[in-house]
Design a protein around this motif. Structure first.
Motif, mmCIF file in Angstrom:
data_model
loop_
_atom_site.group_PDB
_atom_site.id
_atom_site.type_symbol
_atom_site.label_atom_id
_atom_site.label_comp_id
_atom_site.label_asym_id
_atom_site.label_seq_id
_atom_site.Cartn_x
_atom_site.Cartn_y
_atom_site.Cartn_z
ATOM 1 N N ASP A 133 0.840 -1.197 0.000
ATOM 2 C CA ASP A 133 0.000 0.000 0.000
ATOM 3 C C ASP A 133 0.881 1.255 0.000
ATOM 4 N N ARG A 134 0.245 2.403 0.182
ATOM 5 C CA ARG A 134 0.985 3.676 0.149
ATOM 6 C C ARG A 134 2.087 3.714 1.204
ATOM 7 N N ARG A 135 1.805 3.208 2.402
ATOM 8 C CA ARG A 135 2.819 3.203 3.460
ATOM 9 C C ARG A 135 4.026 2.369 3.044
ATOM 10 N N ASP A 136 3.754 1.214 2.435
ATOM 11 C CA ASP A 136 4.846 0.347 1.990
ATOM 12 C C ASP A 136 5.710 1.040 0.944
ATOM 13 N N LYS A 137 5.058 1.681 -0.006
ATOM 14 C CA LYS A 137 5.796 2.375 -1.062
ATOM 15 C C LYS A 137 6.628 3.527 -0.488
ATOM 16 N N THR A 138 6.041 4.273 0.435
ATOM 17 C CA THR A 138 6.753 5.398 1.052
ATOM 18 C C THR A 138 7.928 4.890 1.882
ATOM 19 N N ASP A 139 7.705 3.863 2.680
ATOM 20 C CA ASP A 139 8.792 3.295 3.481
ATOM 21 C C ASP A 139 9.926 2.762 2.597
ATOM 22 N N THR A 140 9.554 2.110 1.509
ATOM 23 C CA THR A 140 10.562 1.590 0.580
ATOM 24 C C THR A 140 11.385 2.723 -0.016
ATOM 25 N N ALA A 141 10.706 3.739 -0.506
ATOM 26 C CA ALA A 141 11.419 4.853 -1.137
ATOM 27 C C ALA A 141 12.384 5.527 -0.172
ATOM 28 N N PHE A 142 11.911 5.842 1.019
ATOM 29 C CA PHE A 142 12.774 6.553 1.962
ATOM 30 C C PHE A 142 13.871 5.658 2.545
ATOM 31 N N SER A 143 13.603 4.365 2.694
ATOM 32 C CA SER A 143 14.663 3.476 3.179
ATOM 33 C C SER A 143 15.745 3.306 2.113
ATOM 34 N N VAL A 195 13.812 8.786 8.077
ATOM 35 C CA VAL A 195 12.503 8.701 8.753
ATOM 36 C C VAL A 195 11.995 10.101 9.079
ATOM 37 N N TYR A 196 12.867 10.954 9.566
ATOM 38 C CA TYR A 196 12.483 12.329 9.885
ATOM 39 C C TYR A 196 11.979 13.063 8.636
ATOM 40 N N ILE A 197 12.731 12.938 7.544
ATOM 41 C CA ILE A 197 12.342 13.589 6.293
ATOM 42 C C ILE A 197 11.046 12.978 5.759
ATOM 43 N N LYS A 198 10.887 11.660 5.904
ATOM 44 C CA LYS A 198 9.649 10.999 5.459
ATOM 45 C C LYS A 198 8.450 11.546 6.224
ATOM 46 N N ARG A 199 8.590 11.737 7.527
ATOM 47 C CA ARG A 199 7.480 12.260 8.328
ATOM 48 C C ARG A 199 7.126 13.685 7.910
ATOM 49 N N LEU A 200 8.143 14.492 7.616
ATOM 50 C CA LEU A 200 7.872 15.847 7.120
ATOM 51 C C LEU A 200 7.135 15.789 5.790
ATOM 52 N N TYR A 201 7.569 14.919 4.915
ATOM 53 C CA TYR A 201 6.931 14.738 3.610
ATOM 54 C C TYR A 201 5.477 14.320 3.777
ATOM 55 N N LEU A 202 5.223 13.334 4.634
ATOM 56 C CA LEU A 202 3.856 12.846 4.835
ATOM 57 C C LEU A 202 2.961 13.920 5.447
ATOM 58 N N SER A 258 2.280 16.547 2.752
ATOM 59 C CA SER A 258 1.399 16.072 1.678
ATOM 60 C C SER A 258 0.023 15.656 2.177
ATOM 61 N N GLY A 259 -0.203 15.781 3.493
ATOM 62 C CA GLY A 259 -1.517 15.490 4.049
ATOM 63 C C GLY A 259 -1.735 14.046 4.431
ATOM 64 N N TYR A 260 -0.680 13.233 4.403
ATOM 65 C CA TYR A 260 -0.797 11.831 4.793
ATOM 66 C C TYR A 260 -0.062 11.632 6.109
ATOM 67 N N GLU A 261 -0.609 10.786 6.934
ATOM 68 C CA GLU A 261 0.089 10.409 8.158
ATOM 69 C C GLU A 261 0.522 8.971 8.030
ATOM 70 N N ASN A 262 1.684 8.657 8.546
ATOM 71 C CA ASN A 262 2.218 7.291 8.456
ATOM 72 C C ASN A 262 1.828 6.482 9.642
#
Length: 191
Positions: free
Chosen positions: A61-71, A177-184, A187-191
């Protein structure tokens, strides 16, 4: 003061060499050495990581894709900082280039520098970036430990190289992880 710092540096290097020999020679056995011919290479590391992503992110899902990209960005950053910046800066030779009777179990096109361990940095970056996934923590911890251990066991790194790689990887991973949280958040999404 300068003499005391030199003594501390000498003691740390001596302990590092002693621990390297304990792992590389003291724990050596033919079966594990044979297994390292297959496991201690970049192709295996990439396949192992890809399999881990597949198992961890089955629903994708979206969380998986976001986690993959940022990792993956954390891994790329750890690789660049380690190989591109820190290794040339410190220019520490590999054990096989300095010590006698090293069980050198990997093939390298060129020896390059050892400090910090890029493989350990990348493994730690991946683990730190995915650490919020509680179900994956035991596997991530084992993955990082084995990567660092095998870097020493195969004769490519001193233990201090892997410790520095670990610290660098954790910094890169948690920064991602910090940058991912700022991005989310932006962009209006919470992880």
């Amino acid at each position: 003061m300068l003499i005391m710092l030199e003594e501390i540096k000498s003691a740390v290097i001596s302990a590092d060499v002693w621990l390297f020999k304990a792992v590389n020679s003291g724990l050596y056995n033919d079966y594990l050495a044979y297994a390292m011919k297959f496991a201690a290479n970049d192709v295996f590391l990439v396949l192992f990581t890809a399999a881990g992503f597949f198992l961890l992110f089955r629903k994708w899902d979206r969380r998986d894709k976001t986690d993959t990209a940022f990792s993956l960005w954390a891994v790329i950053a750890a690789n660049f900082i380690s190989s591109g910046l820190l290794k040339p800066l410190f220019a520490r030779k590999r054990p096989v280039a300095e010590l006698v009777d090293v069980n050198f179990l990997v093939e390298m096109k060129r020896l390059g520098y050892a400090f910090p361990s890029t493989h350990t940095a990348m493994a730690a970056a991946l683990a730190a970036a995915l650490w919020d996934r509680r179900e994956a923590r035991p596997y991530l911890a084992i993955f990082v430990f084995l990567t660092a251990f095998f870097c020493v066991y195969t004769g490519g790194h001193y233990p201090l190289d892997t410790a520095a790689g670990f610290v660098l990887g954790v910094i890169a991973g948690r920064s991602a992880v910090y940058i991912k949280r700022l991005y989310l958040k932006r962009s209006g999404y919470e992880n």
